[in-house]
Every structure is written in C-alpha cells, then in structure tokens.
Design an enzyme around this catalytic site. Structure first.
Site, short mmCIF file in Angstrom:
data_model
loop_
_atom_site.label_atom_id
_atom_site.label_comp_id
_atom_site.label_asym_id
_atom_site.label_seq_id
_atom_site.Cartn_x
_atom_site.Cartn_y
_atom_site.Cartn_z
N GLU A 182 29.55 44.91 33.43
CA GLU A 182 28.92 46.04 33.10
C GLU A 182 27.40 45.98 32.98
OE1 GLU A 182 31.65 45.12 31.60
OE2 GLU A 182 33.22 46.79 31.94
N HIS A 184 39.83 50.85 22.51
CA HIS A 184 39.75 51.63 23.73
C HIS A 184 39.95 53.08 23.52
CE1 HIS A 184 40.87 47.73 25.41
NE2 HIS A 184 40.97 48.15 26.78
C1 LIG Z 1 34.08 44.84 29.17
C2 LIG Z 1 35.24 45.65 29.73
N1 LIG Z 1 35.16 46.01 30.80
C3 LIG Z 1 36.47 46.40 31.76
C4 LIG Z 1 37.79 46.52 30.84
C5 LIG Z 1 38.75 47.37 31.37
N2 LIG Z 1 39.74 45.98 31.95
C6 LIG Z 1 40.69 45.70 30.89
S1 LIG Z 1 41.45 44.26 31.81
C7 LIG Z 1 40.49 44.26 33.11
C8 LIG Z 1 40.82 43.36 34.03
C9 LIG Z 1 40.63 41.63 33.75
O1 LIG Z 1 40.94 40.67 34.61
P1 LIG Z 1 41.08 39.52 34.21
O2 LIG Z 1 39.86 38.93 33.71
O3 LIG Z 1 41.42 38.77 35.51
O4 LIG Z 1 42.32 39.17 33.26
P2 LIG Z 1 43.90 39.84 33.59
O5 LIG Z 1 44.00 41.18 33.01
O6 LIG Z 1 44.13 39.48 35.00
O7 LIG Z 1 44.63 38.61 32.82
C10 LIG Z 1 39.58 45.27 33.08
C11 LIG Z 1 38.61 45.40 34.07
C12 LIG Z 1 37.54 45.91 29.54
N3 LIG Z 1 38.68 45.71 28.77
N4 LIG Z 1 36.62 45.25 29.12
#
Ligand SMILES: Cc1ncc(C[n+]2csc(CCOP(=O)(O)OP(=O)(O)O)c2C)c(N)n1
Ligand SMILES: [Mg+2]
Lengths: 332, 326
Positions: free
Chosen positions: A68, A137
């Site tokens: 971000e 959230h």
């Molecule tokens: C700072 C932030 N940006 C966006 C999100 C929305 N979001 C939640 S999980 C996710 C994907 C994360 O992927 P990864 O780090 O690979 O973890 P996984 O969910 O695959 O375990 C996103 C974009 C968030 N929670 N926090």
C-alpha cells in the site's frame, strides 16, 4: 458522453461506481486505476467495482502487489505530473499502512510547493461493521482525513450520488478520499444518468421537514429515513440531509435547515468521540447558538474497536431506537 | 542446512498436531456449511505440517505471532481447541471473550501473543518480542508467521533488517501457499524465491518443502538453534498450498485446475500418515487412537462452543482501556 446506453431503472452502488470508472477512463486517458486485485484476472476488485476495466484499458489498470505505501506513493507521483490515478485500498483500515503518503504528501504538496504542484488523485476504499469482520477490517476512519487539510472526503449513500460524485472526484484538481459502505453496495437504487456529475461539497436534502434536522452520510442514510418515516406518522417532521461530501462540509445547506428547525441530530457509524458529529455540532453552535431549541445530538458507534461477536457488534453500532430517542430528546 | 531425523515420538507428535489442525478445520467448515457457525474463516487446510513441525521444537515460553490464516499456528502452539472454538463462535468463553474472532486469536499462557489481520504486521511485532527476550537475557525465541504476499510489504523488509542489525532471536516463517487472495505468486513478487530476499539483510534464508515434516523440522531446528544461541534471525520460506481458497466462499476460479489437482494429490496429511506407517514409526492402531482422541477433543470443543453463552453487551465498554469506559 460516448457511452449513451439506456439505463435500467434500478442498479446498485457497485454497478454505478463501475460505470463511473468506465466513463472516466473513456473520457480522459490520464485516468489510471490501480490497487490490489483490481484487474480482471484477479477478479476485477473484491466486489467487482473495477470489473472490465483492465480488459478494456490494458496497462492503465493494474493489480498491485500488497504494497500500500508503495502504490499510494506511486499514485502521488503520477498525479503530480498530471495523471489522474484512482487507487483502491481494499478496506479502509489498510489506509493505516500508507498514511504517510496520504497525509504528509498527497494532502500537502500543493501547499508546501506554493501551488507549483498538486495531486489530482482519488483513493477509493470500503468499510463497515456488522459482518463479523472484527477490529481491523470494519472501522470508519473518515475523521482522520477530515482533520487533514488538503484532502477532501466523499462518502456516498446511493447509486446516483456514487456515480456523480466519483466522476467529480476524478475531475477534481485535489486529492479525494472516496469511502464506500459495504452494506450500501447491494441496496438497489435509481440508476444514475451516465455523464451527470454531482459537485463535491454539496449536501442533498433527502427529505424536507420542519421540526428536526437529521444529518447523515454513507451508512446512516440507510437508517435515518425509516426512522424519519416512522416519526412523520406521529406528526414529527424531520428534514433529512445527506452530506455526501463530508469534508469540506456544506455549511450553507446545514445552517439553512437548522435556522428553520432549531433542532439537530447527526448520525454516523464512526465512533462518537472527536468525530464528524462533533465538528458539525461545534459549527452549528458557533453560528446559531441563540436559535437552537435544544443541544445538538450525536448518534454514533461506541468508543471501542469494532467487536467480533454478533451481540457485541449490535451493542457497538447505534440502533434505530437510538436515532429515534435522539430526535425525541431535541423535542423534549 | 542439516537434515535432522526426529525420533519416533517426535514424529508422532507432529502427526498429532497435524491431525488436530486438520480435524478442527474440517469440522469448522462443516459447521459453517450446516449453518451452525458464521464467520470470515481463512482455512489453513494443506498448511498444517508447517506449524506442527516447528512447534515440537518450541516450549510454552517461546512466542508466536501469526496472521488471520493462523488457526493452525495457534493450535500447534497450544491454544486449547475449546477456547478456539468458543472464540470462533463468538462466545463469552472464547479465548478473547468473543471480541477478537478468527483474525485476532490470542493466548499468552502458551506464547500465542498476537494474531493480526493486517498483511505484514506480524513481523515488526515479532521483533519487539525478540527484543524483550534479548534484553531480559531469556532464551525464548519468537516465531513470526506470514504469507508470500506479505513479503512485498515494507514491514517485511524493515523487520528483517531490524532483526539482523539487532541480532534478534526471531524466526521469520513465510508460509508460501503461492497465492495472495486471488493474485498468483509471480504477479506480485519480483524474486523466484522469497528466501533469496534474506541475502539483502545478511541473514540465512532457508527454502524448504513446508509439506515435508522432516525438511520443515530440520529448517526450524537450524533457525531456532541459531536464534537461541544469540546469533540472530533466519528467514524460512516454507512451500505449501491452501486447499480451501482465500476464505470460505472463495471458489478458486483463479487457480489453474491442473495446479490445484496436483496440490491436492500431494496433500501432506494422508502422505505423512502413510509414511509413518511404511517406515514403522507408528502402527495403524497408534494413529487410529490419536485420530479418535482428537475427534473426541473436537466434539467437546464444539459442544462447549455451542452451549456457551454469548458475551454480555457491557463487554463493549470493557478492555478498551484498563478501566471500564462509560
Ligand atoms: C495491509 C493489508 N492489505 C491488504 C489486506 C487484504 N488481504 C488480506 S489477506 C491478503 C492476501 C495475503 O496473502 P499472503 O500474504 O500470501 O497470505 P495468505 O493469505 O496466502 O496466507 C490481502 C491482500 C490486508 N489484510 N492488509
Ligand atoms: Mg499466500
């Protein structure tokens, strides 16, 4: 407008915002869109607001890494040289990780450069409690940005306003935070006329009335009208104002109404303390103290993080009964 | 990196933890599908080997920080299933009194310090936990879990650098399930291996098959011993896959069918069970007994969650500060 399609009678906010993005990209090739998952291969946005954009406009629409601070800063940079970025922060709480670019840069560059540069960008985001998304959230954080001179805050409540305000936000020469509410997305409304823009900084009288001015925006515009309708049956006439743009405030519309009614209730989903309701209350007291028939009332959420369990979520958010009670207090 | 061969008892312990995680996950999803529970649930089905193999090397004193997809990490570290289930059900008896929910599980008495819903934010906090134990001269280590997508956020890079400069006893565990929501790995990440990013911070970066208990155990042991002896942090990239999408309801249209099928065919859970039997680390009767005992534990957890009272509305006034607000 080039896209003169016959509008269906009813659409929801998601479709209206999707239209606005399509029409803005069509109208100005400087408009670019990026954010997490906004391109079609990643779904065209979590609720599909950017659906179809990347397919149509190619590299002007990009899904970003989860970065971000990085992409918000990139939007600032692109805007400084005349692009018109519309960036999406998936949920409002995530603005916390890129506040520096928003509050120290986007909002201030025009001023600090003595007007040599400016930042015509839009930050779209969504939020809302009530779906068990918990403490990180669900927050309404608009007051942080209202407290930051240099950025505007727009919070639509229905498809017509959503379309017209987003078009104007994209046209605006200064940064605009555009906050969407999760529950408003799916409520059907009248379809906007494509190409019709609504000026920023102008509130809308949702319902004219004579006894009490009830001011809302975003989520609370789903809740105020039914309460106002109920009280109308008892002969209590509410004038309901949808702010639409929260900062800068349309004080002209507010004060005109309050001069008539002498009573005010402000309703928002954000927590009460130090919030938008407090600012509105202060300004009304400053301008119309002697004409008020009762102290300005605020109806807002509990001063806590948003809880997870449904009964606590209910205790966190105001209820229709709270709005009704506040209106009655002004009449007591 | 050395390969360590855990003894049979440890191997069975890993199996027990994997079984607990898998059964709990299957049952939560079952309860959701049946309409008995409702929540944003980020299943870690497919990733259970990672925390199971790490946590047999930890004590209750060691700290854990994890993310919304962290039920597996929490169960492996010792969050009691009953308290987990009651929290998921939003009950007063949950580990966080129903205030946190699945994205904010916390249980300090077993070292489960923080669960974050913000991508990337587990890592700076882990540095602070590590700093505290370093300053106090304790032997604790801190495990910081996060996803592949999280390695693209500033907090990851700042944390690795900070931990390296201060030689903090932190193990950064990237659970690379190859997707960040609907974004495939290569769309968001510049390097072929996240473990290569360790080079920039002059710390070891271990790339392991997170679905292989021995490899996972060996990497964790290497990193934990380094941290405990004061030599500093390690980045582990554990390769894995999540079978139930980003959250329940995600139909996985963005995952190529062949890729998904291959991942499911390599499901670490049945594979490990067969391996334990083939190599005679345990008998079928031993493993069946574990399965049954865990089924009883989950039965009890579910019954406890369902029969527990919801939190009282007054709770929104409590825990905002140390005192109750008006
Ligand atoms: C700072 C932030 N940006 C966006 C999100 C929305 N979001 C939640 S999980 C996710 C994907 C994360 O992927 P990864 O780090 O690979 O973890 P996984 O969910 O695959 O375990 C996103 C974009 C968030 N929670 N926090
Ligand atoms: Mg991932």
């Amino acid at each position: 407008m080039s896209t003169e399609t016959k509008a269906p009678a009813n659409i929801n906010l998601i479709q209206a915002l999707n239209w606005a993005l399509h029409d803005a990209m069509e109208a100005d090739e400087n408009v670019i869109v990026f954010g997490e998952e906004v391109a079609d291969p990643e779904g065209g946005g979590v609720v599909k607001i950017s659906s179809g954009l990347s397919t149509k406009y190619g590299s002007r629409v990009r899904s970003t890494p989860i970065s971000e601070m990085g992409f918000m800063g990139a939007a600032v940079g692109a805007a400084v040289v005349g692009m018109k970025p519309v960036v999406e922060i998936m949920l409002m709480n995530f603005v916390a990780v890129c506040m520096d670019q928003i509050t120290n840069h986007a909002a201030k560059l025009r001023f600090m450069s003595g007007g040599q540069t400016h930042v015509p960008m839009v930050i779209r985001t969504m939020t809302g409690s009530g779906i068990q998304n918990g403490g990180q959230h669900s927050d309404f954080l608009e007051a942080w940005f209202c407290h930051t001179p240099g950025i505007k805050v727009v919070m639509p409540s229905n498809p017509v306003d959503g379309y017209g305000l987003l078009r104007s936000a994209i046209d605006d020469p200064d940064p605009v935070l555009f906050v969407e509410h999760l529950k408003s997305y799916f409520a059907p409304g009248i379809a906007p006329e494509r190409g019709s823009k609504i000026p920023l900084g102008k509130a809308r009288i949702h319902k004219a009335g004579t006894d009490v001015t009830v001011i809302g925006y975003s989520r609370s515009m789903l809740d105020i009208p039914p309460v106002a309708a109920k009280l109308q049956a008892e002969g209590i006439s509410c004038e309901v104002i949808d702010l639409r743009t929260v900062s800068p405030l349309d004080m002209e519309t507010i004060l005109t109404s309050v001069k008539k009614t002498g009573r005010v209730v402000v309703v928002h989903e954000a927590v009460k303390s130090f919030g938008v309701g407090a600012e509105i209350s202060a300004r009304i007291h400053e301008a119309l103290f002697k004409e008020l028939k009762a102290p300005v009332q605020r109806v807002a959420s509990n001063d806590s993080p948003v809880p997870y369990a449904p009964p606590l979520e209910a205790a966190f958010l105001y209820s229709h009964a709270d709005i009704e009670a506040a209106i009655r207090r002004t009449l007591a | 990196m050395n390969t360590y061969q855990p003894d049979s008892e440890t191997l069975v312990d890993i199996y027990r933890k994997m079984t607990l995680i898998k059964q709990s996950d299957d049952r939560v999803i079952g309860a959701m599908k049946a309409g008995r529970m409702r929540m944003p649930y980020y299943s870690a089905r497919g990733q259970e080997c990672i925390p199971a193999a790490i946590s047999v090397l930890l004590t209750d004193e060691d700290y854990l920080v994890t993310i919304y997809r962290g039920v597996h990490d929490m169960l492996a570290k010792g969050l009691p299933a009953k308290l987990l289930w009651a929290e998921l059900a939003g009950k007063a008896t949950g580990s966080c009194k129903g205030k946190g929910g699945p994205m904010h599980l916390t249980y300090p008495s077993k070292g489960c310090m923080v669960t974050t819903g913000i991508v990337g934010s587990s890592m700076p906090i882990a540095c602070g936990l590590g700093l505290a134990s370093q300053l106090r001269g304790e032997k604790r280590v801190t495990i910081a879990n996060f996803g592949d997508g999280a390695s693209n956020i500033g907090a990851f890079h700042e944390s690795l650098n900070l931990a390296a400069v201060w030689k903090l006893p932190v193990i950064f565990v990237c659970q690379n399930n190859q997707y960040a929501e609907h974004t495939s790995y290569s769309k968001g990440t510049s390097v072929a291996k996240i473990s290569d990013r360790a080079v920039s911070y002059c710390i070891p970066g271990l790339h392991v098959d997170g679905n292989d208990p021995i490899a996972m155990y060996s990497a964790a042991k290497t990193a934990i011993e380094r941290a405990r002896s004061g030599e500093g942090p390690t980045l582990i990239e554990a390769m894995t896959f999540r079978f139930n999408g980003h959250l329940i309801g995600d139909m996985g249209e963005y995952i190529p069918k062949a890729e998904y099928a291959a991942a499911v065919a390599a499901d670490p859970y049945p594979k490990y069970r067969s391996w334990l039997l083939e190599t005679k680390q345990a008998s079928e009767a031993d493993l069946d007994a574990i399965d049954l005992a865990i089924r009883a534990e989950i039965d009890e957890a579910e019954a406890f969650a369902m029969s527990s009272p919801p939190p009282d509305a007054i709770e929104v006034k409590r825990d905002v500060y140390a005192y109750e607000i008006a």
